[in-house]
Design an enzyme around this catalytic site. Structure first.
Site, short mmCIF file in Angstrom:
data_model
loop_
_atom_site.label_atom_id
_atom_site.label_comp_id
_atom_site.label_asym_id
_atom_site.label_seq_id
_atom_site.Cartn_x
_atom_site.Cartn_y
_atom_site.Cartn_z
N LYS A 1 5.98 -9.67 -19.02
CA LYS A 1 5.43 -8.36 -19.42
C LYS A 1 4.04 -8.52 -20.02
O LYS A 1 3.09 -7.83 -19.69
CB LYS A 1 6.36 -7.66 -20.44
CG LYS A 1 7.67 -7.18 -19.84
CD LYS A 1 7.56 -5.98 -18.97
CE LYS A 1 7.41 -6.29 -17.52
NZ LYS A 1 8.53 -6.68 -16.72
N TRP B 1 -3.54 -1.92 -1.40
CA TRP B 1 -3.43 -3.19 -2.13
C TRP B 1 -3.92 -4.23 -1.14
O TRP B 1 -3.27 -4.52 -0.15
CB TRP B 1 -1.98 -3.48 -2.52
CG TRP B 1 -1.86 -4.61 -3.49
CD1 TRP B 1 -1.92 -4.54 -4.86
CD2 TRP B 1 -1.69 -6.02 -3.20
NE1 TRP B 1 -1.80 -5.79 -5.42
CE2 TRP B 1 -1.66 -6.72 -4.42
CE3 TRP B 1 -1.56 -6.74 -2.01
CZ2 TRP B 1 -1.50 -8.09 -4.50
CZ3 TRP B 1 -1.40 -8.11 -2.09
CH2 TRP B 1 -1.38 -8.77 -3.32
N GLU C 1 11.12 -12.88 -19.49
CA GLU C 1 10.74 -11.47 -19.27
C GLU C 1 9.63 -11.02 -20.22
O GLU C 1 8.67 -10.37 -19.81
CB GLU C 1 11.97 -10.58 -19.40
CG GLU C 1 11.74 -9.10 -19.19
CD GLU C 1 11.13 -8.72 -17.86
OE1 GLU C 1 10.64 -7.59 -17.74
OE2 GLU C 1 11.08 -9.59 -16.95
N ASN D 1 0.79 0.26 6.01
CA ASN D 1 1.31 -0.53 4.88
C ASN D 1 2.05 -1.72 5.47
O ASN D 1 2.99 -1.54 6.25
CB ASN D 1 2.27 0.29 4.02
CG ASN D 1 3.01 -0.59 3.02
OD1 ASN D 1 2.50 -1.61 2.58
ND2 ASN D 1 4.26 -0.22 2.72
N GLY D 2 1.62 -2.94 5.16
CA GLY D 2 2.25 -4.13 5.72
C GLY D 2 1.18 -5.14 6.11
O GLY D 2 0.04 -5.06 5.65
N CYS E 1 0.86 -1.20 0.00
CA CYS E 1 0.00 0.00 0.00
C CYS E 1 0.89 1.24 0.00
O CYS E 1 2.10 1.15 0.17
CB CYS E 1 -0.88 0.00 1.26
SG CYS E 1 -1.83 -1.51 1.44
N LYS F 1 3.57 -2.07 -7.48
CA LYS F 1 4.94 -1.87 -7.93
C LYS F 1 5.97 -2.47 -6.99
O LYS F 1 6.99 -3.02 -7.39
CB LYS F 1 5.21 -0.37 -8.08
CG LYS F 1 6.58 -0.02 -8.57
CD LYS F 1 6.74 -0.43 -10.01
CE LYS F 1 8.11 -0.21 -10.59
NZ LYS F 1 8.33 -0.90 -11.85
N ARG G 1 1.50 1.63 -5.95
CA ARG G 1 1.70 0.68 -4.85
C ARG G 1 0.42 -0.08 -4.50
O ARG G 1 0.46 -1.00 -3.68
CB ARG G 1 2.22 1.41 -3.62
CG ARG G 1 3.53 2.15 -3.83
CD ARG G 1 3.93 2.91 -2.58
NE ARG G 1 4.18 1.98 -1.51
CZ ARG G 1 5.38 1.45 -1.25
NH1 ARG G 1 6.41 1.76 -2.02
NH2 ARG G 1 5.55 0.60 -0.26
N GLU H 1 1.43 -9.72 -17.30
CA GLU H 1 1.10 -8.82 -16.18
C GLU H 1 0.32 -7.59 -16.61
O GLU H 1 -0.40 -7.01 -15.80
CB GLU H 1 2.35 -8.47 -15.38
CG GLU H 1 3.36 -7.59 -16.01
CD GLU H 1 4.49 -7.29 -15.02
OE1 GLU H 1 4.23 -7.13 -13.83
OE2 GLU H 1 5.64 -7.25 -15.48
N HIS I 1 10.09 -31.39 -24.39
CA HIS I 1 9.89 -32.30 -23.25
C HIS I 1 8.53 -32.07 -22.59
O HIS I 1 8.35 -32.38 -21.41
CB HIS I 1 11.03 -32.11 -22.24
CG HIS I 1 12.37 -32.34 -22.85
ND1 HIS I 1 12.88 -33.60 -23.10
CD2 HIS I 1 13.29 -31.46 -23.32
CE1 HIS I 1 14.06 -33.48 -23.67
NE2 HIS I 1 14.34 -32.19 -23.82
C1 AGP Z 1 7.86 -6.64 -12.96
O1 AGP Z 1 7.31 -6.00 -14.02
C2 AGP Z 1 7.05 -6.65 -11.74
N1 AGP Z 1 6.68 -5.38 -11.35
C3 AGP Z 1 7.64 -7.47 -10.61
O2 AGP Z 1 7.85 -8.76 -11.07
C4 AGP Z 1 8.95 -6.95 -10.02
O3 AGP Z 1 9.99 -7.13 -10.91
C5 AGP Z 1 9.24 -7.72 -8.73
O4 AGP Z 1 8.19 -7.47 -7.83
C6 AGP Z 1 10.57 -7.31 -8.11
O5 AGP Z 1 10.53 -5.98 -7.73
P1 AGP Z 1 11.88 -5.25 -7.29
O6 AGP Z 1 12.83 -5.26 -8.45
O7 AGP Z 1 11.45 -3.87 -6.89
O8 AGP Z 1 12.43 -6.02 -6.12
#
Ligand code: AGP
Length: 608
Positions: A485, A74, A481, A100-101, A2, A603, A27, A488, A504
């Site tokens: 992308k 969140w 990757e 937050n937590g 959050c 994020k 966040r 997500e 396999h």
């Molecule tokens: C990637 O697009 C995501 N936002 C997520 O996988 C991110 O890379 C992951 O949470 C790690 O975050 P960080 O690099 O801030 O530790």
């Protein structure tokens, strides 16, 4: 997860808190709310959904006041609805808390408080906090917060206001990040720097276990043992204008287009004209690097994908045994690690809970920790022995893009640096690597100039429900990757595989409605990739290939091709990932998705 903000000063609370929350919305965006004190009365307003819903309600009927706290959520405990939105209050609606937590022992505390007569109105873990503060309040808000926190377990960054102390905000942190920002006749708190940057650059990073109280003219901080401490004020390097979209529709597209300039600024900052690499705070001596026998990289998500490429670089060019582990697994496995092992943490935000906890475990085993981070002064950076900042600037889009390529560049430069210390890279190879790296920014621009082509391809594939990504060697992590992308931000089910592993099992997924993206630049595994592409085509699978300019052969075996300029295999991920970032972006836009705030994501993952 959050985002929390707080302000005490002379300005109108509604606008200050809304601007702060807007800059923290990456966040979490399940609900939002603020609380203020006006004429001695606590006022609360919260709404379900994106921040704009709360914004509209406050435009119609502002709360008012010059002291207040705010939250963007969140959801972890309790559905994303208005009842569970923060701030949460005590029985008399006289104390308000944003958090937050995760309070892990909330259920036990809650039933104890209910037995003592406290009435709860939400399903959240957080709501135990205002009731505990109410229970312990004896005229001193800070003391009541300290006593309340003694009864909870878990991670938190909190801000508290109360009718009993109408000019004070009390904050505390344990595990989750919190910065205090110093203004003239006003002070701010926030989960992250972007929220306060428009106001000031002078910040204090609250440490774990510390509690602080803020008024408009003072900031006081106490250590976990109750001693008052004088804070260390840091100056933020980032400019506030870096936080706007610069005319792009989404932050993600802006950040994709920022990559060439970031490469150039990092290369000029770290690579001298004579080819020496400099790191300002690497935290280990040259002798410690000479004695280094092993590296364990640990990270999450996109950062882990970068780590997989770092592993290949360090093994190929430093002959160092390297593992790349997912932090949430690393922290619960008891790795065999001796004194010659370096733990490398990679994290854009520097706040990812699993990565942070993993470095704490490493340090408890007296292992050295070097982290690669983007956010200055973040917890992971501060708690590591050394840190390499990637200098990608603020990354707002939830889907990480520029941080990924900047992480790769940081590890390429670290390889050059250590190669010099460990004598594993001869002058000729060193010269070649530096030339290749210096050519990357322009080659990235060449690819970005083909964005329209990639947008047209995205149009063609935007309606699929499933897709597969293949790569080998340095480009296997790029396939992972690219798949991350796409899934997500467009919610298409996408999975990356090492192409050699495809036969396999996963090849069973191939059909005419499930396209395969093949990352196949020229290099030592190109021929193998071509065979894998033909195997997919033989089963009527559509193939979109990422290939090297001038490669006409691949046109014969792929349905569509996106070309990237030629580059050596080890640095090719810096180029091959860009078309995949753009492809995912345009597919998501075509599907009407909120690219910067994809569903269910945040994020920075500050809870386990
Ligand atoms: C990637 O697009 C995501 N936002 C997520 O996988 C991110 O890379 C992951 O949470 C790690 O975050 P960080 O690099 O801030 O530790």
């Amino acid at each position: 997860m959050c985002g929390i903000v707080g302000y005490v000063g002379r300005k109108d609370i509604d606008s200050v808190l809304l601007v702060g929350l807007e800059r923290l919305e990456y966040r979490g965006y399940d609900s939002a709310g603020i609380a203020s004190i006006l004429d001695g009365e606590l006022l609360v307003r919260k709404r379900r959904g994106k921040l704009r819903v709360l914004d509209e309600s406050l435009r119609l009927n502002p709360l008012g006041g010059t002291i207040g706290i705010g939250h963007t959520r969140w959801a972890t405990h309790g559905d994303p609805n208005e009842q569970n939105a923060h701030p949460h209050v005590d029985c008399n609606c006289a104390i308000a808390v944003v958090h937050n937590g995760i309070i892990e022992n909330y259920a036990e505390v809650r039933s104890r408080l209910q037995k003592e007569g406290h009435v709860f109105s939400s399903e959240t873990d957080t709501e135990v906090l205002p009731h505990l503060i109410e229970k312990h309040f004896n005229g001193d808000l800070r003391q009541a917060v300290v006593s309340a926190l003694k009864e909870v377990e878990g991670a938190y960054a909190i801000a508290v206001i109360a009718e009993s102390s109408p000019d004070t905000i009390v904050v505390a942190r344990h595990g989750s990040p919190l910065v205090i920002a110093l203004g003239k006749g006003e002070n701010f708190i926030a989960s992250d720097v972007p929220a306060i940057l428009p106001h000031t650059k002078n910040v204090i990073y609250l440490k774990d276990g510390q509690v602080a109280s803020l008024t408009r003219d003072s900031v006081r901080i106490w250590s976990p043992d109750g001693q008052e401490v004088s804070p260390e004020v840091k100056r933020i390097e980032w400019e506030a204008d870096l936080l706007d979209k610069a005319g792009y529709d989404y932050y993600m597209l802006k950040e994709i287009h920022e990559q060439p300039a970031i490469m150039e600024s990092v290369l000029s900052r770290r690579l001298s004209p004579s080819g020496d690499v400099n790191f300002e705070n690497i935290g280990l001596t040259k002798q410690e690097f000479v004695n280094l026998g092993r590296i364990i990289i640990q990270a999450c998500g996109t950062s882990w994908h970068a780590g997989l490429i770092g592993k290949l670089l360090f093994e190929e060019l430093l002959r160092l045994h390297t593992e790349a582990d997912i932090s949430s697994e690393f922290r619960y496995r008891n790795p065999v690690a001796g004194g010659d092992t370096l733990i490398m943490a990679i994290s854009q935000s520097g706040e990812t809970a699993d990565t942070l906890e993993s470095i704490r475990i490493a340090k408890s085993k007296f292992l050295k920790v070097l982290s690669i981070c983007n956010v200055m002064g973040s917890s992971i950076a501060r708690e590591s022995d050394g840190v390499i900042y990637i200098h990608a600037g603020p990354e707002i889009g939830v889907a990480s893009t520029k941080a990924f390529t900047a992480q790769l560049l940081a590890m390429a430069l670290l390889t050059l640096y250590l190669g010099g210390i460990k004598w594993t890279i001869n002058d000729e190879l060193r010269k070649e690597m530096i030339e290749e790296l210096r050519a990357i920014p322009q080659k990235m621009r060449t690819i970005l100039a083909r964005a329209d082509e990639i947008e047209a391809l995205a149009e063609k594939y935007a309606s699929v429900q499933n897709s597969l990504f293949l790569g080998r060697g340095y480009n296997y992590p790029v396939a992972l990757e690219g798949a991350l992308k796409l899934k997500e931000i467009s919610y298409i089910h996408a999975t990356g595989y090492p192409a050699g592993e495809f036969k396999h099992g996963p090849i069973a997924l191939v059909d005419k409605d499930t396209p395969t993206v093949a990352v196949a630049p020229q290099g030592p595994v190109y021929r193998k990739m071509v065979s894998n592409i033909c195997e997919v085509r033989a089963r009527k699978g559509k193939v979109l290939a990422v290939a090297t300019e001038g490669d006409d052969e691949i046109k014969g075996c792929a349905d569509d091709v996106i070309y990237v300029p030629p580059c050596c295999d080890r640095f090719s991920p810096l180029l091959t990932v860009i078309p995949l970032q753009l492809f995912a972006y345009y597919v998501a836009v075509k599907r009407g998705c909120d690219v910067d705030k994809p569903r269910n994501l945040a994020k920075s993952v500050t809870v386990e």
